[in-house]
Design a protein around this motif. Structure first.
Motif, PDB file in Angstrom:
ATOM      1  N   SER A 341     -20.343   7.674   4.751  1.00  0.00           N
ATOM      2  CA  SER A 341     -19.113   7.100   4.188  1.00  0.00           C
ATOM      3  C   SER A 341     -18.530   8.016   3.116  1.00  0.00           C
ATOM      4  N   ASP A 345     -14.810   9.827   3.036  1.00  0.00           N
ATOM      5  CA  ASP A 345     -13.910   9.789   1.877  1.00  0.00           C
ATOM      6  C   ASP A 345     -13.512  11.201   1.451  1.00  0.00           C
ATOM      7  N   SER A 419      -5.938   3.059   4.820  1.00  0.00           N
ATOM      8  CA  SER A 419      -5.958   2.565   3.450  1.00  0.00           C
ATOM      9  C   SER A 419      -4.541   2.481   2.904  1.00  0.00           C
TER      10      SER A 419
END
Length: 542
Positions: A341, A345, A419
């Protein structure tokens, strides 16, 4: 090697040689100490089964494991690793083969000239003839020329041997990469068939991964320091492995587009061995989609001496992730879900800071061939600057700050990763290059006097939603359209919340209008970050 011979009884004597031959014939004996009437002594007992030394080229990897016991799985003794009849774990073979390749590659690179230069000189300067009287020595100049020619022949022979050995190591590594990834693929398939996400199983193995951390670090350092990352072919193996492991984690192992992440078919778990490189094209799936997707190759990773810094950054980062994830899986049969993860990012941060798509020389050449160009939504101008550096006539425009007037009214504003895209007036893409002209909207730049320019659009619609791309398309009256990003039928679709089947680069309305009014002319695939399928598509107005 001498220690190994002495341990087998081959100290040079006749008795030692016979004993070594007996071992090779499977007649080895094991010495065991036992008490005999209260006095120590030696008795000979036959082994449970004959032990044979493996044949080349499987012997060097096993010897490598003997020199690094911490890499061996717990409970596996070095002697067993050397003489076991069954193959080693493909991961151990991969590490050892990569180390041997590094040594051979370093020797090959240490020569001051390449093999081709030596061969050309040998062909153009045959050995000088000797004196007419064979018993008389040749003149000094002729003798020196002949010695130089013989030295060239010897040196070229050494290079041929080293080059053939490196090629053999490359072939072995491709097989070991595929076998190592196939183990992860099999485990993921078992989880999927039982309705359990593979990521959940991996999360349960966190303690085992933590216990194996020192061995993981050692394995990663060995793989990272190997010569894999120094060549496009080696980098392709690591990048392809990282992509495959991310696809397994995302539950996309059987997605119809997985083959479009393949750089080296012979090393991919998504290709059948022996049939991986039969075709150079992959047909797109789905009604109304773009067919004829060109297969990725390791040559697209070539970037010269920092000619494309972003491509080099992509290679370095993906190679590092590939080596680290392979080390985790190879040593502990687990992956850190939390660390993957973090990698995702970081990939998003790099794309936001540089460009959503990674340029290549092939892509830049294909776009430059359609110059003069006008790019709308140019971001920080990375692509425009690279095109300008290659002599292309390009005008690049972008809005100075984020505007929500182009977002999808029926959906929450989202960035290409799903996002939040940011607030009204937020800065876009960091520091702009000088080649980018800032303007509030810029549709007027597509007026009739600029219609002779090819329109370039790269990821204009956040998360595949919005109207920026469609607005530019409807204002453009020219004939050539160059689109960089994902396209429907060539994406991993809605594999995560907020994602669309039509991709993250262009709205569905934009894609439908392009396909109705333009004809696809050329597709150039691009190296992609995890879960992305980037490409350059060049369209011609119908």
């Amino acid at each position: 090697p001498m220690q190994s011979r002495r341990s087998l009884g081959g100290g040079g004597s006749r008795q030692g040689r016979c004993r070594s031959n007996d071992l090779g014939a499977g007649q080895a004996v094991a010495r065991s100490h036992a008490s005999n009437g209260g006095q120590g002594g030696e008795t000979l007992s036959p082994p449970a089964q004959p032990r044979h030394l493996p044949t080349a080229p499987s012997l060097p990897p096993r010897l490598d494991c003997l020199s690094r016991p911490p890499l061996l799985p717990p409970g596996l003794k070095p002697w067993d690793a050397l003489t076991a009849p069954q193959p080693l774990d493909p991961w151990l073979d991969l590490l050892a083969t990569a180390a041997l390749r590094t040594v051979l590659h370093a020797k090959l690179e240490a020569y001051p000239t390449p093999l081709e230069t030596d061969e050309a000189e040998i062909a153009t300067s045959p050995p000088a003839a000797g004196a007419s009287n064979e018993t008389a020595p040749p003149p000094p100049a002729a003798a020196a020329a002949r010695r130089r020619w013989l030295a060239l022949v010897l040196r070229a022979s050494e290079k041929r041997i080293l080059r053939a050995a490196v090629a053999r190591m490359d072939s072995m590594m491709q097989t070991r990469f595929r076998e190592t990834l196939a183990l992860a693929q099999a485990q993921e398939a078992t989880c999927r068939s039982s309705g359990l996400p593979w990521a959940r199983l991996l999360a349960k193995r966190g303690a085992s991964l933590a216990d194996a951390a020192p061995r993981v670090t050692l394995a990663y350092e060995r793989l990272a320091k190997s010569s894999l990352g120094t060549s496009d072919g080696g980098a392709a193996l690591l990048i392809q492995s990282a992509s495959a492991l991310f696809l397994f984690l995302g539950g996309l192992a059987v997605h119809p587009c997985v083959s479009r992440t393949v750089l080296v078919p012979e090393a991919s778990p998504f290709c059948e061995p022996g049939h991986a490189g039969a075709t150079g094209k992959v047909e797109a799936a789905g009604e109304g989609t773009v067919a004829g997707w060109e297969r990725l190759t390791d040559s697209m990773l070539s970037c010269g001496e920092d000619a494309i810094p972003y491509l080099k950054l992509y290679k370095d980062k993906m190679c590092m992730w590939g080596a680290y994830l392979l080390a985790q899986w190879g040593v502990a049969r687990a992956l850190s879900v939390s660390e993957t993860s973090i990698m995702l990012d970081e990939a998003l941060a790099l794309r936001s800071a540089h460009a959503w798509s990674v340029p290549t020389e092939d892509a830049l050449a294909a776009i430059s061939a359609r110059a003069p160009l006008i790019e709308m939504g140019a971001g920080n101008g990375l692509w425009a600057a690279a095109l300008h550096a290659r002599g292309a006539d390009v005008l690049a425009f972008d809005t100075p700050r984020r505007s929500l007037q182009f977002r999808d009214a029926d959906a929450a504003d989202g960035a290409p990763d799903g996002s939040a895209a940011g607030e009204e007036g937020a800065p876009l893409m960091g520091e702009r290059r000088d080649c980018v002209h800032l303007c509030e909207w810029g549709a007027e730049k597509l007026a009739e006097e600029l219609a002779h320019r090819s329109l370039v659009l790269m990821w204009p619609d956040y998360g595949g939603r919005g109207s920026y791309g469609l607005g530019c398309l409807r204002e453009y009256s020219g004939s050539c359209l160059i689109l960089v990003g994902e396209w429907r039928g060539s994406t991993f679709g809605a594999h995560a919340p907020g994602r669309l089947e039509t991709g993250q680069s262009f709205s569905a309305e934009f894609q439908a209008e392009v396909e109705a009014k333009f004809q696809l002319e050329q597709v150039v695939p691009l190296p992609s970050w995890p879960y992305i399928l980037d490409r350059v598509a060049i369209w011609r107005r119908r």
